[in-house]
Design a protein around this motif. Sequence first.
Motif, PDB file in Angstrom:
ATOM      1  N   UNK A 118       0.831  -1.209   0.000  1.00  0.00           N
ATOM      2  CA  UNK A 118       0.000   0.000   0.000  1.00  0.00           C
ATOM      3  C   UNK A 118       0.863   1.256   0.000  1.00  0.00           C
ATOM      4  N   UNK A 119       1.979   1.210   0.727  1.00  0.00           N
ATOM      5  CA  UNK A 119       2.866   2.368   0.772  1.00  0.00           C
ATOM      6  C   UNK A 119       3.508   2.612  -0.591  1.00  0.00           C
ATOM      7  N   UNK A 120       3.908   1.531  -1.251  1.00  0.00           N
ATOM      8  CA  UNK A 120       4.510   1.678  -2.574  1.00  0.00           C
ATOM      9  C   UNK A 120       3.504   2.232  -3.573  1.00  0.00           C
ATOM     10  N   UNK A 121       2.271   1.730  -3.533  1.00  0.00           N
ATOM     11  CA  UNK A 121       1.236   2.255  -4.425  1.00  0.00           C
ATOM     12  C   UNK A 121       0.950   3.724  -4.132  1.00  0.00           C
ATOM     13  N   UNK A 122       0.979   4.083  -2.836  1.00  0.00           N
ATOM     14  CA  UNK A 122       0.752   5.485  -2.472  1.00  0.00           C
ATOM     15  C   UNK A 122       1.880   6.376  -2.965  1.00  0.00           C
ATOM     16  N   UNK A 123       3.102   5.876  -2.942  1.00  0.00           N
ATOM     17  CA  UNK A 123       4.239   6.657  -3.447  1.00  0.00           C
ATOM     18  C   UNK A 123       4.086   6.942  -4.943  1.00  0.00           C
ATOM     19  N   UNK A 124       3.654   5.934  -5.670  1.00  0.00           N
ATOM     20  CA  UNK A 124       3.455   6.120  -7.112  1.00  0.00           C
ATOM     21  C   UNK A 124       2.347   7.142  -7.357  1.00  0.00           C
ATOM     22  N   UNK A 125       1.233   7.007  -6.645  1.00  0.00           N
ATOM     23  CA  UNK A 125       0.136   7.967  -6.795  1.00  0.00           C
ATOM     24  C   UNK A 125       0.573   9.364  -6.365  1.00  0.00           C
ATOM     25  N   UNK A 126       1.364   9.448  -5.306  1.00  0.00           N
ATOM     26  CA  UNK A 126       1.852  10.738  -4.817  1.00  0.00           C
ATOM     27  C   UNK A 126       2.691  11.442  -5.896  1.00  0.00           C
ATOM     28  N   UNK A 127       3.574  10.687  -6.527  1.00  0.00           N
ATOM     29  CA  UNK A 127       4.398  11.274  -7.584  1.00  0.00           C
ATOM     30  C   UNK A 127       3.546  11.760  -8.753  1.00  0.00           C
ATOM     31  N   UNK A 128       2.529  10.990  -9.102  1.00  0.00           N
ATOM     32  CA  UNK A 128       1.642  11.404 -10.196  1.00  0.00           C
ATOM     33  C   UNK A 128       0.881  12.682  -9.836  1.00  0.00           C
ATOM     34  N   UNK A 129       0.420  12.758  -8.590  1.00  0.00           N
ATOM     35  CA  UNK A 129      -0.315  13.952  -8.159  1.00  0.00           C
ATOM     36  C   UNK A 129       0.589  15.182  -8.130  1.00  0.00           C
ATOM     37  N   UNK A 130       1.814  15.004  -7.661  1.00  0.00           N
ATOM     38  CA  UNK A 130       2.732  16.137  -7.620  1.00  0.00           C
ATOM     39  C   UNK A 130       3.108  16.592  -9.029  1.00  0.00           C
ATOM     40  N   UNK A 131       3.277  15.650  -9.937  1.00  0.00           N
ATOM     41  CA  UNK A 131       3.559  16.003 -11.327  1.00  0.00           C
ATOM     42  C   UNK A 131       2.383  16.769 -11.934  1.00  0.00           C
ATOM     43  N   UNK A 132       1.197  16.324 -11.587  1.00  0.00           N
ATOM     44  CA  UNK A 132      -0.003  17.017 -12.065  1.00  0.00           C
ATOM     45  C   UNK A 132      -0.111  18.426 -11.471  1.00  0.00           C
ATOM     46  N   UNK A 133       0.239  18.573 -10.202  1.00  0.00           N
ATOM     47  CA  UNK A 133       0.177  19.885  -9.552  1.00  0.00           C
ATOM     48  C   UNK A 133       1.253  20.832 -10.104  1.00  0.00           C
ATOM     49  N   UNK A 134       2.435  20.308 -10.348  1.00  0.00           N
ATOM     50  CA  UNK A 134       3.533  21.151 -10.812  1.00  0.00           C
ATOM     51  C   UNK A 134       3.246  21.792 -12.162  1.00  0.00           C
ATOM     52  N   UNK A 135       2.370  21.213 -12.947  1.00  0.00           N
ATOM     53  CA  UNK A 135       2.019  21.818 -14.236  1.00  0.00           C
ATOM     54  C   UNK A 135       1.337  23.167 -14.043  1.00  0.00           C
ATOM     55  N   UNK A 136       0.574  23.282 -12.955  1.00  0.00           N
ATOM     56  CA  UNK A 136      -0.102  24.549 -12.700  1.00  0.00           C
ATOM     57  C   UNK A 136       0.878  25.633 -12.253  1.00  0.00           C
TER      58      UNK A 136
END
Length: 208
Positions: A118-136
Motif C-alpha cells: 500500500x505504501x509503494x502504491x501510495x508513493x506512485x500515486x503521490x508522484x503522479x499527483x505532484x507532477x499534475x500539480x507542478x504543471x499549474x
Amino acid sequence: MSILAESLNQGLLHGAWAVLLCGPVLVATVAATVFVVRRRSLAPASDAAQAPDQLFWDLFLGSSVALPALVIPALVSPWAGLVLAAAAAASGIAAYRGSPRILAWRAGRREHRERLSAHQAARIQHEELMHRWQRYELDPGFSIDYPALTDVRLPETSALIKAMRTADQLRTASHTGYPAAVGSLAASLAAAERAAGIPAALPAERAG
C-alpha cells in the motif's frame, strides 16, 4: 538364556527402526492436523455451513496417515507404539498451544507485506499527483488560465497545500497513515481543480 536375550535385542532393534521410520511422519502429521483444525477454529466464521465438512476432511486426512504410522510400529514392538503415542500426544499439545502464536506471526507478516504494498502504491500515486500539480506552477499557459490553483487565499487551494505538506511529512517516515494522506491529497487536488473551473477531463489528458 541367550535365545531370550537375542530375541529381546531383535525386538528392541526392530522397535528402534520403527520409531525412526514412522516417528517423524506421525509427529508431523499430528502437529499439522492439530494446527489446521486450530487455525480453522480461530479464523472468522465466513461460511458456517462448510465448517463441519472441512473439519471432517481435515481429521480424515490426518488420521489416514497418522493411524498407520502408529499402528504398524505398535504391531512390530509394543514399546515402540508407546513411544510413538507419547510423541504424537506431545506434538499435538505443542501444536495446539503454539498455533495462536504462529497464526499471529503469520498475520503480522501478511499485514507488513500489505502495508509495504500500500505504501509503494501510495508513493506512485503521490508522484503522479505532484507532477499534475507542478504543471499549474511551471506551465505558463496553465498559470495564466487557472491562477486559482496557486492562490492560497482560496479555501480549496489552502486545503490542497496542507494536504501536500501532510503527505510529504508522512512519506519520509513510511508512516501507516501515508496512503490515507495521499488519498486526501488526491481529493484536495480534485476539489481545487473544480473550484478553479478546470474541466474534469483536462488533468487526465495532460497526464496522458
